[in-house]
Scaffold this active site. Structure first.
Site, short mmCIF file in Angstrom:
data_model
loop_
_atom_site.label_atom_id
_atom_site.label_comp_id
_atom_site.label_asym_id
_atom_site.label_seq_id
_atom_site.Cartn_x
_atom_site.Cartn_y
_atom_site.Cartn_z
N ARG A 1 48.95 56.16 57.48
CA ARG A 1 49.11 54.71 57.36
C ARG A 1 48.70 54.04 58.66
NH1 ARG A 1 54.97 55.67 55.34
NH2 ARG A 1 54.66 56.31 53.18
N GLU B 1 68.61 63.56 56.38
CA GLU B 1 68.74 62.52 55.38
C GLU B 1 69.51 63.01 54.15
OE1 GLU B 1 65.01 59.89 55.19
OE2 GLU B 1 64.30 61.73 56.16
N ASN C 1 65.29 64.00 45.45
CA ASN C 1 64.27 63.07 45.94
C ASN C 1 63.03 63.28 45.09
OD1 ASN C 1 62.40 61.54 47.29
ND2 ASN C 1 62.64 62.55 49.26
#
Length: 397
Positions: free
Chosen positions: A240, A381, A9
């Site tokens: 966010r 994940e 990643n």
């Protein structure tokens, strides 16, 4: 011998990696190289003998990958002892083109490059990780697994924005959704825990980390999700904003003379919990809230209020709900968030058991007679990426 996948990643200034046993999900090793390109970079490697950490200068992702290879050689496990059968790459944005993992070749690289305008902060870094891995592991099959792929099953009424046709057709303006590997993994795990076929279940999955998203899953298929064309839309997150009136952008331009880049940075990096309370670390906010800090309390209340709204909306979309699933850092570890969010939803058949909810390692936290089961399931994940990588490479009749 187990099939091991090296999962990569790559971020703009970081490189995360895990060597995953595809069958068991166990990580033979994992690590993180961060602050790539800065005067002092940090490399953390977890191997068979524990954790090692080093501060050094790493100028590029290629240098980072070479440091990773050196760490395996020095601290293990040795690639001579554990064979890597493939390399799986997390790629954030696959647009509307990719609904499945894809074997990486020059054509795939070109396609992901074309999608950079949809994910200018993420896809370039993912591509750099792919470039370096192909250079250093030229004989290994490499697979791209897309964050957006799980949500390619959204129906048109869920993914279409009410904007001019040319925006949608010419510029790809639509909902894509993210955290797809997490939602896919957790949905399958929920079915396993419940002892039921995933195809028979309606689930609301809440991935609550520094980034947050909610997904309505019908029969193992994503039918609605909170993140949109970018990961900015939806729930309140660490930095966010989540949902807000789009006219705020124009207001800031007209009244303050702000640039688009300044607004974009503020909404992605200076908003959410950080914007409300000055801190995006939920553990710190919990401590401050317990001490009576009003800003931390407001951040907590807004966070849970937005979650409750999405649960209600997705309940309506699904019609019936078999389980609500909490996952990721906050979802797994904050009993307070789970309790506050679900309080008042009893008439929807959602009954939280306080004792189960406060258990150190909770799994089923609903009452035994609750029509809707409430679950806490750790996401993985990396294992999902490894499984999808291996599934793609398996021979098919």
């Amino acid at each position: 011998m187990s099939d091991h996948v090296l999962v990569i990643n790559a971020g703009s200034s970081s490189l995360k990696y895990s060597l995953i046993d595809g069958a068991s999900g166990e990580a033979a090793a994992s690590g993180l190289v961060e602050r790539i390109g800065e005067p002092e970079s940090r490399h953390l490697h977890r191997g068979p003998d524990g954790e090692t950490s080093a501060t050094l200068k790493i100028a590029s992702h290629e240098d980072a990958m070479r440091a990773v290879i050196s760490a395996f050689e020095e601290y293990g496990p040795s690639f001579d002892d554990i064979e890597i059968v493939a390399i799986g790459h997390r790629v954030v944005h696959g647009g509307s083109r990719f609904a499945d993992p894809v074997l990486i070749d020059d054509e795939l690289v070109a396609a992901v490059t074309e999608l950079v305008p949809l994910a200018p902060l993420h896809n370039p870094a993912n591509l750099e990780g792919i470039r370096v891995a192909r250079q250093l592991f030229p004989d290994h099959p490499q697979v791209a697994v897309f964050d957006t792929a799980f949500h390619q099953t959204l129906p048109p009424e869920a993914y279409t924005y009410a904007v001019p046709l040319e925006w949608r057709d010419d510029h790809g303006i639509r909902r894509y959704g993210f955290h797809g590997t997490s939602h896919a993994f957790v949905s399958a795990e929920a079915a396993r825990v419940l002892g039921r076929d995933l195809g028979d279940l309606n689930l609301i999955v809440l991935h609550l980390g520094n980034g947050c998203s909610a997904t309505a899953v019908r029969g193992g298929v994503s039918v609605e999700t909170s993140m949109g064309m970018t990961p900015l839309e939806g729930l309140v997150m660490g930095t966010r904003s989540g949902d807000l009136d789009p006219a705020i952008h124009a207001h800031l331009v007209r009244e303050l003379g702000w640039t688009v880049d300044k607004i974009d940075r503020a909404l992605n990096h200076e908003s959410g919990l950080k914007g409300i309370a000055g801190d995006n670390d939920f553990r710190e906010l919990t401590t401050r809230r317990s001490a009576g800090d009003p800003h931390a309390q407001l951040a907590f209340d807004i966070y849970c209020h937005r979650l409750k709204k999405y649960i209600g909306a997705y309940y309506a979309v699904l019609g019936t709900v078999d389980a609500i699933v909490f996952t990721a850092g906050v979802g797994q570890h904050s009993a307070g968030v789970r309790a506050t969010t679900l309080t008042g939803l009893e008439r929807l058949g959602i009954h939280l058991d306080p004792a189960r909810n406060n258990h150190p390692t909770p799994t089923t936290i609903s009452t035994p007679d609750s029509p809707v089961t409430i679950l806490v399931i750790p996401t993985n994940e990396e294992w999902q990426i490894a499984r999808e990588t291996l599934a793609l490479l398996e021979p098919h009749d």
